[in-house]
Every structure is written in C-alpha cells, then in structure tokens.
Design an enzyme around this catalytic site. Structure first.
Site, PDB file in Angstrom:
ATOM      1  N   LYS A  75       0.835  -1.089  -0.026  1.00 49.88           N
ATOM      2  CA  LYS A  75       0.038   0.060  -0.017  1.00 49.88           C
ATOM      3  C   LYS A  75       0.747   1.239  -0.054  1.00 49.88           C
ATOM      4  O   LYS A  75       1.997   1.467   0.584  1.00 49.88           O
ATOM      5  CB  LYS A  75      -0.796   0.066   1.189  1.00 49.88           C
ATOM      6  CG  LYS A  75      -1.955   1.011   1.417  1.00 49.88           C
ATOM      7  CD  LYS A  75      -2.731   0.742   2.588  1.00 49.88           C
ATOM      8  CE  LYS A  75      -3.945   1.782   2.855  1.00 49.88           C
ATOM      9  NZ  LYS A  75      -4.520   1.524   4.078  1.00 49.88           N
ATOM     10  N   SER A 151      -9.365   2.673   3.544  1.00 49.57           N
ATOM     11  CA  SER A 151      -8.296   3.253   2.711  1.00 49.57           C
ATOM     12  C   SER A 151      -7.642   2.469   1.945  1.00 49.57           C
ATOM     13  O   SER A 151      -6.808   2.819   0.963  1.00 49.57           O
ATOM     14  CB  SER A 151      -7.354   4.022   3.410  1.00 49.57           C
ATOM     15  OG  SER A 151      -6.580   3.230   4.600  1.00 49.57           O
ATOM     16  N   SER A 175     -10.258   0.116   7.713  1.00 48.16           N
ATOM     17  CA  SER A 175      -9.626   0.332   6.174  1.00 48.16           C
ATOM     18  C   SER A 175      -9.161  -1.046   5.512  1.00 48.16           C
ATOM     19  O   SER A 175      -8.739  -1.033   4.375  1.00 48.16           O
ATOM     20  CB  SER A 175      -8.484   1.370   6.301  1.00 48.16           C
ATOM     21  OG  SER A 175      -9.006   2.618   6.379  1.00 48.16           O
TER      22      SER A 175
END
Length: 502
Positions: A75, A151, A175
């Site tokens: 990520k 996210s 997330s």
C-alpha cells in the site's frame, strides 16, 4: 502460465505449484505483470510498479519460503521501500522517498513474496473511499461505477480483479474490513501491536492502525500472519513472535458463543440507516453459524457509540495535524503551502485548535471501551456485526462536494476553527465521516482483532461482508472460525471475477 490460469489460485496455491515444479517462479511473475499491464489502466488499483526491481529481488528468494515466488502489492502508505517513492496518496509527498525498508517489507521478502508495486490509497489514508486528487481512483471490479472503499481500496481492487492473490493493507478505522466487504474478500485486522510498524513508526494513531492484508482465502491471511507478526526492535508493545495461525485452520474452533448485533448503539448516534441487504447478510451469517453448531444470541455491544465516535475523531484530528508537520519537515515546505486536498487542510485546522486536555480525555475512553469489551467477552467468544451500513457506494458519492469544501475553507479565517470546535463541529464531522461505516472503529480503539467475511451478494451484484470481532489476542480462534465458514459457504467460487469496465 496464462493470466487466466494464474488468477485461479490463491497465494499458497501458487507457491505449491512452483514448489512442485508444475510452473516456474518466472512464469508466475510474468503472468502477474501481464495482468497488471493489461487491466490496471482500467482498474487504477496500482499507482506505481517496480517490475525490474522485483525481478532482481526474486533471484534471492528462498525456495523453501511459504510464499516463494508469489506476487503481491504493498500500500502507498506506511509500507516503506528503501529509496523508492511513498506518497501516502498525496501530492505533497510525490517526490519523497523512504530512507529505509519497513520491518514489514523485510518480513514479506523473507516469506518469499515478490512486491510488484504499490496500490492506491486516499490522501494520508483518511477516508473510507479511495479517491485521492493526486492519483486515479480505483474501481470496484464487481461494478466499475462503484468504489472499492478505503483506505485500502487499491489493494482490494487488485485482489478482487485477480491482479495478485493477496495485497498488503492497513486498518486504522476499518480500512482493511471495509474494502474487503465492498469487494467480496477476506480481510483480517490483527490485534494491536501484532504486526510491527517500525522502524519509521512506533505506533500510528495511538495504536489504532494495524497492518495486514486483503486476501481471497483465509489460509493466505493466516500464513501471512505467521510470517509477519511479532514486535521489532524498539516496538512500543511487547508482542512476541508467534506461530500457529495457519495450523489453527486444521481443526474447527469448537462450539462458540456468538453475540449478534445490527450495531444500533454505534450507528444510531451517527444517523446511520441500515440497508436491508446488510441486515439480511448479518441474519444469514447468524443462521450459518447456528447450523455449524455455534450458540447465537442477539445482544448489543456495551459501548456508547457517540462517545466512541467523538473519541475516534478527536484523535484523528490531532494526528492529522502532527502528520502535516511531519510532511513539512520531510519536504521543507511549510504546512500552509503543502499541496494537500481542501478537506485535509480543513480537518487539520480543526486539529490545530484541539486542546491537549480533550485529546487525552478522548484517549481515556479507548480504555473504557476496551475494558467493557473485555468483560463482554467473558460471556461471548465473538461479536457478529455489519462491516458497513450499505454495499459499496458509487464513485464520487461520498467525497466532499465543492460546496462543502468551500464552506470548510472558511476555517482558514483566524479564530473560525476554534469557534467551530466549540460549536460542536466535531460531532458534525463524525456524522458525516462515519454515518456509512460506524461499526469498524470499535475494534481499532479497543485493539481487538476483527475480520470481514464475504458471505453475501445483493441482487444488484454487489458483495456485502459481515464483521466478526474476537477478544484481544484471539486471532487463532477467529481464523479457525473463518476457515470453517469458508468451507461451508465456499465464497471463493465468486472469485476472481472478470472486470466489467475494461
């Protein structure tokens, strides 16, 4: 290996093929790269690739590693690769490069994983959707008009579309679980401190943030946790390296006492309206658990949803202000001139006016909630709840509209931000930010492990996950239950799905 064949396997399945000599590590690597090159222009899951570096790193892979030769993505937030860009989803860090590898990155490589690139995240990981202004917006592979959530939205898009069998993700308020729910994946948030954030960070958001992954299978998640868990040097929590997470899947967990809730104490203060399909998903999950021999009882969690939301948002504001100061230090650009989104700047202005007293009082409620849940788990092994109040929203549906951004820009006027806080803007912010996803922050504040199980698909063809929360440190039993349910409902038959937007 053809791309379609590559996409039929989870991570451990690919590793087994390589180990048996049925396919080479290079063939798997090239299939993954080909899939990303073909589909990412439409999916927008991956913000940057590193194929050549990954190819070179693959030559050093230990063939005995559990994920030897398996492609993954990390990520674009917190997961640092030495000397490589890490933008945190923000234009303000577009040219910044990480000085060291994260401990997690080191452990991924030791596990044999090949890191092919980085996935999209909202600016600084602040939203439950992934629509940063600095990068393209990932689309949900189940329906290209919808968001994959956030996210870790880019990670969820990549796994649901079959670009990689598992992708690294992080969870500070849902997330991992929210994108997993929206994209029909398995998503585990481990207990606080279980996965290290060093060496650049000790804890993030006072320990609310935990790193792990979104996966197609429970066994990939469990094997990954075996490989990555445990404190590193200087870590703030004495969480020793443990094994046995994958082994826990080999036997059913035994009859469990499962509390079931539609999350009313958490959603009602936010004005949340529960979609009938989410209610149905929870009810179906409860019936499945009963059919597996577990005792199911409808009961609400013993928490004050309004105080929980206020506490979460108070810490959120304070940390954002500190994050912008850190970005300023790293880039040499003053906070007032950072290239950040209007909503980010407005929230930070509120945070800059936050009294230290209020920040500390907010943190103290985390302890109250954790103690209450500790008592709750004396009676109930697990808590079943929704992940989100509705299936995946449409792209753009939840991003602040221009009119709201113009209103928030008024916070730049001297004294307005302080007055706004006194006038209760924090509560308005909580309702706006959490109305659709009020159920996931609880486990972040208490530190408990929690997971999203992909058990339902709506008539419109959108997946809906259900959330299971366990007692602190009880990942093994959570994973064992997940594997039992996975075997019962066989959710992997839904994946990978063809991407309808290409």
């Amino acid at each position: 290996m053809e791309v379609d064949e590559y996409r039929r396997h989870d991570g451990l399945g690919l590793a087994a093929l390589i180990r048996r000599g049925e396919v080479s590590q290079g063939e798997v690597f090239e299939a993954a790269c080909a899939g990303i090159e073909a589909d990412n222009p439409s999916l927008a899951a991956v913000v940057r690739t590193r194929f050549e570096r990954a190819r070179a790193e693959g030559r050093q892979t230990d063939p005995a590693a559990p994920f030897a030769g398996v492609p993954t993505l990390t990520k674009d937030l917190l997961m640092a690769l030495e000397g490589e860009p890490l933008a945190f989803g923000s234009a303000s860090l577009a040219d910044w490069k990480a000085p060291v590898d994260s401990t997690l990155i080191t452990r991924l490589r030791e596990a044999g994983l090949s890191i092919l690139g980085q996935t999209a995240t909202p600016e600084l990981g602040l939203m439950g959707i992934t629509e940063p202004r600095a990068f393209p917006h990932p689309r949900n592979p189940w329906n290209a008009a919808h968001s994959p959530g956030g996210s870790s939205g880019g990670a969820a898009t990549a796994v649901a579309a079959g670009l990689v069998p598992l992708a690294m993700a992080g969870d500070g308020g849902g997330s991992i679980r929210i994108p997993a729910s929206y994209c029909g994946l398995f998503g585990l948030k481990p207990s606080r401190g279980r996965v290290p954030l060093g060496p650049m960070h000790a804890e993030v958001w006072q320990g609310a943030v935990v790193e792990h992954a979104v996966t197609r299978s429970v066994r990939d998640s469990a094997a990954l946790l075996d490989a990555t868990n445990g404190m590193d040097e200087g870590a703030p929590y004495p969480v020793a390296r443990e094994q046995g997470f994958l082994a826990a899947l080999e036997r059913p967990p035994g009859p469990l006492r499962v509390a079931v809730s539609l999350g009313e104490p958490l959603g009602k203060p936010m004005g949340t309206v529960l979609d009938p399909q989410v209610r149905l998903a929870v009810e179906e999950a409860a019936r499945t658990l009963e059919g597996l021999g577990h005792h199911v009882e409808w009961v609400e969690p013993p928490v004050d949803g309004e105080r929980l939301a206020d506490s979460y948002l108070t810490l959120y504001l304070g940390h954002l202000t500190a994050d912008l100061a850190w970005i300023s230090q790293q880039t040499g650009v003053t906070v007032s001139r950072l290239d950040i989104e209007p909503s980010t700047r407005a929230i930070a202005r509120l945070g800059s006016c936050l009294p230290v007293r209020d920040y500390e009082l907010a943190k103290r409620y985390w302890n109250e909630a954790a103690r209450a849940m500790g008592v709750f788990h004396r009676r109930y092994d697990m808590l079943l709840m929704p992940v989100a109040a509705a299936p995946a929203p449409r792209l753009g549906e939840l991003y602040p509209p221009p009119a709201r951004e113009r209103l928030m820009s008024l916070l730049a006027i001297p004294g307005i931000a302080r007055l706004a806080l006194k006038a209760g803007m924090l509560k308005h912010l909580a309702r706006d930010a959490l109305a659709r996803t009020p159920y996931t922050q609880l486990a972040n504040l208490t530190g408990q492990p929690a997971m999203s199980l992909p058990l339902h698909v709506t008539p419109a063809g959108l997946p809906v996950g259900v959330q299971m929360i366990g007692a602190m440190g009880d990942e093994r039993r959570l994973l064992a239950l997940a594997a039992q349910v996975e075997a019962e409902v066989q959710w992997q038959r839904h994946l990978p799905r063809p991407f309808e937007g290409r």
